[in-house]
Scaffold this motif. Structure first.
Motif, PDB file in Angstrom:
ATOM      1  N   THR A   6      11.216  10.941 -11.210  1.00 38.39           N
ATOM      2  CA  THR A   6      10.290  10.053 -10.514  1.00 38.39           C
ATOM      3  C   THR A   6       8.904  10.650 -10.653  1.00 38.39           C
ATOM      4  OG1 THR A   6      10.333  11.137  -8.357  1.00 38.39           O
ATOM      5  CG2 THR A   6      12.124   9.604  -8.844  1.00 38.39           C
ATOM      6  N   THR A   7       7.935  10.031  -9.998  1.00 33.51           N
ATOM      7  CA  THR A   7       6.574  10.543 -10.101  1.00 33.51           C
ATOM      8  C   THR A   7       6.408  11.872  -9.379  1.00 33.51           C
ATOM      9  OG1 THR A   7       5.993   9.228  -8.151  1.00 33.51           O
ATOM     10  CG2 THR A   7       5.548   8.251 -10.302  1.00 33.51           C
ATOM     11  N   LEU A 186       1.742  -4.272  -1.942  1.00 36.56           N
ATOM     12  CA  LEU A 186       3.072  -3.687  -1.832  1.00 36.56           C
ATOM     13  C   LEU A 186       3.091  -2.631  -0.739  1.00 36.56           C
ATOM     14  CD1 LEU A 186       4.052  -3.302  -5.587  1.00 36.56           C
ATOM     15  CD2 LEU A 186       4.666  -5.118  -3.997  1.00 36.56           C
ATOM     16  N   GLN A 188       3.982   0.573   1.292  1.00 30.92           N
ATOM     17  CA  GLN A 188       4.426   1.925   0.997  1.00 30.92           C
ATOM     18  C   GLN A 188       5.513   2.331   1.984  1.00 30.92           C
ATOM     19  OE1 GLN A 188       3.078   3.716  -1.801  1.00 30.92           O
ATOM     20  NE2 GLN A 188       2.472   1.592  -2.108  1.00 30.92           N
ATOM     21  N   GLN A 251      16.959  -6.626  -2.423  1.00 24.74           N
ATOM     22  CA  GLN A 251      16.216  -6.729  -3.681  1.00 24.74           C
ATOM     23  C   GLN A 251      16.430  -8.101  -4.322  1.00 24.74           C
ATOM     24  OE1 GLN A 251      17.371  -4.199  -7.146  1.00 24.74           O
ATOM     25  NE2 GLN A 251      15.288  -3.397  -6.963  1.00 24.74           N
ATOM     26  N   GLN A 264      11.330   2.902  -3.876  1.00 27.28           N
ATOM     27  CA  GLN A 264      11.318   2.440  -5.260  1.00 27.28           C
ATOM     28  C   GLN A 264       9.926   1.954  -5.659  1.00 27.28           C
ATOM     29  OE1 GLN A 264      13.646  -1.078  -6.180  1.00 27.28           O
ATOM     30  NE2 GLN A 264      14.102  -0.321  -8.235  1.00 27.28           N
ATOM     31  N   ARG A 265       9.287   1.177  -4.778  1.00 27.90           N
ATOM     32  CA  ARG A 265       7.936   0.695  -5.083  1.00 27.90           C
ATOM     33  C   ARG A 265       6.955   1.858  -5.179  1.00 27.90           C
ATOM     34  NH1 ARG A 265       9.462  -3.138  -1.120  1.00 27.90           N
ATOM     35  NH2 ARG A 265       8.300  -1.998   0.471  1.00 27.90           N
ATOM     36  N   GLU A 266       7.053   2.784  -4.237  1.00 22.77           N
ATOM     37  CA  GLU A 266       6.080   3.872  -4.164  1.00 22.77           C
ATOM     38  C   GLU A 266       6.209   4.830  -5.337  1.00 22.77           C
ATOM     39  OE1 GLU A 266       5.198   7.320  -0.901  1.00 22.77           O
ATOM     40  OE2 GLU A 266       5.286   5.240  -0.197  1.00 22.77           O
ATOM     41  N   ASN A 267       7.440   5.076  -5.790  1.00 24.78           N
ATOM     42  CA  ASN A 267       7.673   6.048  -6.852  1.00 24.78           C
ATOM     43  C   ASN A 267       7.887   5.421  -8.226  1.00 24.78           C
ATOM     44  OD1 ASN A 267       7.991   8.842  -5.416  1.00 24.78           O
ATOM     45  ND2 ASN A 267       9.117   7.391  -4.130  1.00 24.78           N
ATOM     46  N   ARG A 268       7.965   4.072  -8.257  1.00 26.33           N
ATOM     47  CA  ARG A 268       8.161   3.363  -9.519  1.00 26.33           C
ATOM     48  C   ARG A 268       9.371   3.910 -10.272  1.00 26.33           C
ATOM     49  NH1 ARG A 268       1.873   2.686 -11.664  1.00 26.33           N
ATOM     50  NH2 ARG A 268       1.100   1.625  -9.772  1.00 26.33           N
ATOM     51  N   CYS A 269      10.464   3.984  -9.549  1.00 25.14           N
ATOM     52  CA  CYS A 269      11.682   4.579 -10.105  1.00 25.14           C
ATOM     53  C   CYS A 269      12.819   3.567 -10.039  1.00 25.14           C
ATOM     54  CB  CYS A 269      12.042   5.847  -9.353  1.00 25.14           C
ATOM     55  SG  CYS A 269      12.347   5.618  -7.581  1.00 25.14           S
ATOM     56  N   THR A 270      13.963   3.947 -10.536  1.00 23.27           N
ATOM     57  CA  THR A 270      15.140   3.091 -10.463  1.00 23.27           C
ATOM     58  C   THR A 270      15.621   2.975  -9.020  1.00 23.27           C
ATOM     59  OG1 THR A 270      16.694   4.915 -10.738  1.00 23.27           O
ATOM     60  CG2 THR A 270      15.845   3.877 -12.755  1.00 23.27           C
TER      61      THR A 270
END
Length: 338
Positions: A6-7, A186, A188, A251, A264-270
């Motif tokens: 992730t980020t 979006l 957080q 989702q 998921q939105r905050e980290n732009r991950c799966t």
């Protein structure tokens, strides 16, 4: 065992012994720390029949989709898991309240997603009943008025007042949710948890945990800073746990107020990595609860201990209910590894 990036950090999927898991539900079970063993109330079947009868009396199951929703959510089962030790009368109130909040929450979500302003009539009615004792004008309002009556008859005046106040906070929170869902930006994770704490609907049940005790808690004990913190931690953990199992459903339906989806939105991950981030947050919350409870337990009266044990029931019960309730069955359709 597979590691995703992730980020902020790497999230490892699988069991600690490196055995892979099949689906997202198994992944949650493998990593969520639930130190409180499964329990259920002996009066569960009686409570389930009572819920069905109570909903019919107030005409709620006559409305489209409500009976099917109740079958998918099993409110008496949740009540049994969280309130394993209470008598049949109190269990029935808990089960009725859970069923009512499921109906109310689904109605609010449906109206609020179309426009937050559509929520106002049902919110105004609820607040008028809870705060001013006004007569209801709808079947949903009539059910709330009857539930309020049940609470007043079972609880002390102070406990009933706390129940009404916490219930009003829950009602107001649904407007926050509707506004947040309608906004283009979006949310957080911090925004989500703030709204989630309002709409969790857990803390209105804590006065019923008080009522289950042999003696009324003293104000000093009830408002002890550590006991207050335990209340916040347990309510958060109790509602975040279902967020893990409901993330797939939310989702697919466009929900935003969900802890895993916020990560998921905050980290732009799966979704899988986001669920793992949410699990870490929940595990930390439960660990803080355990540490604080161990610190304060020697100073609590038997009723104070029972009150905190009621909070534990919510964390334990929400986990075991979420794992098997049909409402969240979609969690088993998503693989553990993306």
């Amino acid at each position: 065992m597979i590691t995703l990036s992730t980020t902020h950090e790497e999230i490892t999927l699988g069991l600690p012994d490196r055995t892979p898991v099949a689906n997202l539900g198994d992944l949650i079970d493998a990593h969520l720390h639930m130190p409180f063993p499964f329990r259920r109330n002996l009066h569960e079947a009686e409570a389930a029949a009572g819920v069905d009868a109570w909903l019919r009396v107030w005409g709620l199951t006559d409305e489209p989709g409500v009976a099917a929703m109740i079958a998918r959510t099993r409110p008496a089962e949740l009540a049994s898991y969280i309130s394993a030790d209470v008598d049949s009368g109190l269990l029935q109130i808990v089960a009725n309240q859970i069923a009512y909040q499921f109906v109310f929450d689904d109605r609010a979500e449906d109206l609020g997603q179309r426009s937050p302003g559509r929520l106002l009539p049902m919110l105004f009615e609820s607040i008028a009943i809870l705060r001013d004792g006004r007569r209801p004008g709808t079947p949903l309002g009539a059910a709330l008025a009857d539930l309020h009556r049940q609470v007043r008859e079972r609880c002390t005046p102070a406990q009933a007042a706390r129940w009404a106040w916490k219930s009003r906070e829950y009602v107001h929170g649904l407007l926050y949710e509707a506004v947040a869902q309608a906004q283009p930006y979006l949310l957080q994770a911090g925004d989500c948890t703030s709204i989630r704490s309002l709409i969790a609907g857990v803390e209105p049940f804590y006065p019923l945990c008080e009522a289950a005790q042999p003696d009324e808690l003293s104000p000093a004990e009830l408002h002890h800073p550590v006991v207050q913190r335990l209340s916040r931690l347990s309510a958060d953990a109790a509602v975040w746990i279902p967020d893990l199992f409901s993330a797939v459903k939310e989702q697919r339906t466009g929900g935003m107020i969900n802890l895993a989806l916020a990560h998921q939105r905050e980290n732009r991950c799966t979704l899988q990595a986001a669920v793992m981030l949410a699990i870490r947050q929940i595990n930390g919350t439960i660990k803080e609860f355990q540490d604080l409870y161990a610190e304060v337990e020697p100073d609590l009266s038997p009723s104070g201990v029972g009150y905190v044990e009621g909070m534990i029931g919510w964390m334990r019960g929400c986990y075991h209910w979420s794992r098997t309730v049909p409402r969240y069955a979609d969690v088993a359709t998503v693989p553990a590894v993306p």
